[in-house]
Structures are given as structure tokens and as C-alpha cells.
Design a protein around this motif. Structure first.
Motif, PDB file in Angstrom:
ATOM      1  N   GLY A   1      34.753  27.601  36.901  1.00 22.06           N
ATOM      2  CA  GLY A   1      34.038  28.430  36.774  1.00 22.06           C
ATOM      3  C   GLY A   1      33.972  30.068  36.954  1.00 22.06           C
ATOM      4  O   GLY A   1      33.672  30.972  36.884  1.00 22.06           O
ATOM      5  N   TYR A   2      34.291  30.236  38.469  1.00 28.07           N
ATOM      6  CA  TYR A   2      34.435  31.294  39.044  1.00 28.07           C
ATOM      7  C   TYR A   2      35.583  32.303  37.901  1.00 28.07           C
ATOM      8  O   TYR A   2      34.619  33.652  38.084  1.00 28.07           O
ATOM      9  CB  TYR A   2      35.466  31.022  40.229  1.00 28.07           C
ATOM     10  CG  TYR A   2      35.345  32.758  41.277  1.00 28.07           C
ATOM     11  CD1 TYR A   2      34.330  32.913  41.755  1.00 28.07           C
ATOM     12  CD2 TYR A   2      36.549  33.366  41.362  1.00 28.07           C
ATOM     13  CE1 TYR A   2      34.526  34.129  41.781  1.00 28.07           C
ATOM     14  CE2 TYR A   2      36.835  34.616  41.572  1.00 28.07           C
ATOM     15  CZ  TYR A   2      35.440  35.188  42.677  1.00 28.07           C
ATOM     16  OH  TYR A   2      35.315  36.241  43.565  1.00 28.07           O
ATOM     17  N   ALA A   3      36.229  32.378  37.445  1.00 29.55           N
ATOM     18  CA  ALA A   3      37.150  32.995  36.282  1.00 29.55           C
ATOM     19  C   ALA A   3      35.908  33.684  35.236  1.00 29.55           C
ATOM     20  O   ALA A   3      36.552  34.469  34.856  1.00 29.55           O
ATOM     21  CB  ALA A   3      38.764  32.260  36.328  1.00 29.55           C
ATOM     22  N   ALA A   4      35.175  32.441  34.837  1.00 27.64           N
ATOM     23  CA  ALA A   4      34.684  32.664  33.898  1.00 27.64           C
ATOM     24  C   ALA A   4      33.604  33.223  34.393  1.00 27.64           C
ATOM     25  O   ALA A   4      33.317  34.813  32.866  1.00 27.64           O
ATOM     26  CB  ALA A   4      34.360  31.357  33.184  1.00 27.64           C
ATOM     27  N   ALA A   5      33.108  33.722  35.301  1.00 28.03           N
ATOM     28  CA  ALA A   5      32.468  34.479  35.568  1.00 28.03           C
ATOM     29  C   ALA A   5      32.561  36.268  36.442  1.00 28.03           C
ATOM     30  O   ALA A   5      31.598  36.767  35.701  1.00 28.03           O
ATOM     31  CB  ALA A   5      31.911  33.954  37.656  1.00 28.03           C
ATOM     32  N   LEU A   6      33.695  35.965  35.538  1.00 28.12           N
ATOM     33  CA  LEU A   6      34.313  37.463  36.376  1.00 28.12           C
ATOM     34  C   LEU A   6      34.301  38.944  34.854  1.00 28.12           C
ATOM     35  O   LEU A   6      34.581  39.245  34.699  1.00 28.12           O
ATOM     36  CB  LEU A   6      35.573  37.017  36.862  1.00 28.12           C
ATOM     37  CG  LEU A   6      35.976  36.630  38.622  1.00 28.12           C
ATOM     38  CD1 LEU A   6      37.427  36.414  38.921  1.00 28.12           C
ATOM     39  CD2 LEU A   6      35.205  37.846  39.307  1.00 28.12           C
ATOM     40  N   SER A   7      34.017  37.280  33.857  1.00 30.70           N
ATOM     41  CA  SER A   7      34.490  37.998  32.838  1.00 30.70           C
ATOM     42  C   SER A   7      33.397  38.876  32.054  1.00 30.70           C
ATOM     43  O   SER A   7      33.064  39.533  30.866  1.00 30.70           O
ATOM     44  CB  SER A   7      34.832  37.006  31.579  1.00 30.70           C
ATOM     45  OG  SER A   7      33.798  36.395  31.273  1.00 30.70           O
TER      46      SER A   7
END
Length: 284
Positions: free
Chosen positions: A247-253
């Protein structure tokens, strides 16, 4: 073709069988009854809630009947005065299992029957539900005006005086669509029902998204598969930690990523978990 409509939600009753409690604010599955109904008609052009203002999951217009507590017909008239669409969806605020599919069935049924003036949900016993219905606005306004002229007002008049004067179309309900919460026993039944195995996960995910203000639709199956792979192939605590990192990685996008960013991050993490498990198998 999607029917454009406004929604009127009646949320100002006395709730006598609940001891006068604030029924629209009672929570089922972590969400208020009112918010659950508002979620079912989220694509309405304008949503008017007849009742005392309160925080809601999405913006609405507020109004009150005159006099307050004057009954459903008076409330419906007050709500209708704040709308402008040719079709009005009318709902009570105590329907924990109402969903967007049922709303769409009512709207589609009315659109397919030009002679009908109202599409009423009919419960499993065949009883009409005038507060789970789609109305053509012109006939509805006409009959509300007639009743007002005939009786000097709408306070405390029964709904059947309205529905008897309109040409109806009856839409059969599913087993839960018309379930309403009039008593604490009804509330207990609703709370138990959403915790059943087949529904609890969807209910929980929806409640979390509402609480966090997230409108992202993701493939929960992908995330569950990832959690399973991480738990079995690495270690049990790896499951929640891995899904958090996804989820954190997706938010960074950024906002342009959306569900695709979640799916891609989950794919990469799942492949890593499977490689990790394969190395353990080889070592064993």
C-alpha cells in the motif's frame, strides 16, 4: 442508458420503538445506517436528507418537514422541494442492506415502463415499500399538491394515500434489500448478518475505506493471495507487514496510480514471496 436522478432520504422519524434513539446514527458494521443508505445512491445528481444535520460520508443537502415530526408524507414533500431531476429515488434511512444494484434495478424498471409513475420495491411477502422506490417527479408533485389541498396539509397522513393515486410498477426485492431497522432486535440481526463469513470481509474493507476517506477499489483477492504467500513462504508476521508495504509503495506513485499501482506492487511482492519459498524448499 443510465437514468439521471435525485435522491430524497427520510431521516427524521421519532424512532419510538428504539426508545427515541437517533436511529439514522446507529452504527451497523462500523457505519451509520444513514451512511449505508447514502452509499447505495452515491451517483444521484442531488441528494437531499430530511432530518437534523449531522456529519455524513458524502455531502448532502439538508431540510426539515413542516412541522418537524409531521410524518413521512410531510418529509417527502419537504425533500422533493429541494430536487430538480425528472426521477426521484425515495429512501428511508434505516436500510442496512440496501445496495447500488437494487437502486439501479428500480431506476431501470421505471425507465423501461413509460406508463408507470412509480417503481416500488416489493418485499418477499409482496408488500409495497413506498420508501424504497423510484418516482417520476411530476406525478409525485401533483399528488402531493392534491393531498395538501384536500387535507389542508400533509402532517400525519399515511403514505398509502399517495401511492394509491399513482400508477405503480412493482420490483421484487432480494431477501435483504427491504430489511429495515425499527427495533433493537432488528439492529442486532443486521449486525450479526454482516459478520457472516460470506460478507464480513467486504463489510470491513468498505468500513475502513469510509473511515480513512479512501475511494479506491482494489482487487482484495490479489492482496489476500499475497498475504497467504508471505505468511506461508516467509513467516506469519510477514503477511500484514508486506501488505502495508504494498500500500505504501502504491501511494508513492501518486493519485494517478490507482488500483493498477496496487495490483502491480502486489504482483511484485507475491513473486518475491514465491521465490523466497522456493529457496527454502531447495534448502530443505
Amino acid at each position: 442508458m443510465t437514468t439521471a436522478y435525485d435522491a430524497v432520504v427520510l431521516a427524521g422519524g421519532a424512532a419510538r420503538r428504539l426508545g427515541g434513539s437517533d436511529k439514522p446514527g446507529v452504527r451497523v458494521g462500523g457505519r451509520t445506517l444513514l451512511d449505508r443508505v447514502l452509499a447505495a445512491c452515491s451517483d444521484a445528481g442531488r441528494t437531499v436528507v430530511v432530518g437534523d444535520p449531522r456529519p455524513t460520508v458524502r455531502p448532502v443537502r439538508w431540510t426539515r418537514e413542516d412541522p418537524p415530526g409531521g410524518g413521512p408524507l410531510a418529509a417527502l414533500d419537504a425533500g422533493t422541494r429541494q430536487t430538480e431531476a425528472d426521477v426521484l429515488l425515495v429512501l428511508s434511512a434505516d436500510l442496512p442492506f440496501l445496495d447500488a444494484a437494487t437502486v439501479r434495478r428500480l431506476l431501470d424498471a421505471l425507465a423501461a415502463a413509460p406508463e408507470a409513475e412509480v417503481a416500488l420495491l416489493a418485499d418477499t411477502d409482496g408488500r409495497d415499500q413506498p420508501l424504497v422506490a423510484a418516482y417520476r417527479s411530476d406525478p409525485l408533485r401533483r399528488e402531493l399538491a392534491r393531498l395538501t389541498a384536500d387535507h389542508g396539509g400533509l402532517a400525519d397522513l399515511p403514505l398509502r394515500g399517495l401511492t394509491r393515486a399513482l400508477r405503480p410498477l412493482r420490483v421484487p426485492a432480494g431477501p435483504l434489500a427491504s430489511f429495515d431497522c425499527d427495533t433493537w432486535e432488528d439492529i442486532a440481526i443486521a449486525r450479526a448478518r454482516i459478520r457472516e463469513h460470506g460478507t464480513v470481509l467486504d463489510e470491513w474493507i468498505t468500513a475502513v475505506k469510509n473511515e480513512l476517506g479512501i475511494e479506491l477499489d482494489v482487487d482484495t483477492g490479489v492482496l489476500l493471495d499475497l498475504a497467504r504467500d508471505a505468511a506461508h513462504g516467509v513467516a506469519r508476521p510477514a503477511a500484514p507487514l508486506t501488505t502495508f508495504l504494498v500500500g505504501y509503495a502504491a501511494a508513492l506513485s501518486g493519485p494517478e496510480g490507482g488500483p493498477e499501482a496496487v495490483a502491480e506492487a502486489a504482483r511484485k511482492a507475491a513473486a518475491l514471496a514465491q521465490r523466497w519459498a522456493a529457496e527454502q524448499d531447495e534448502a530443505g
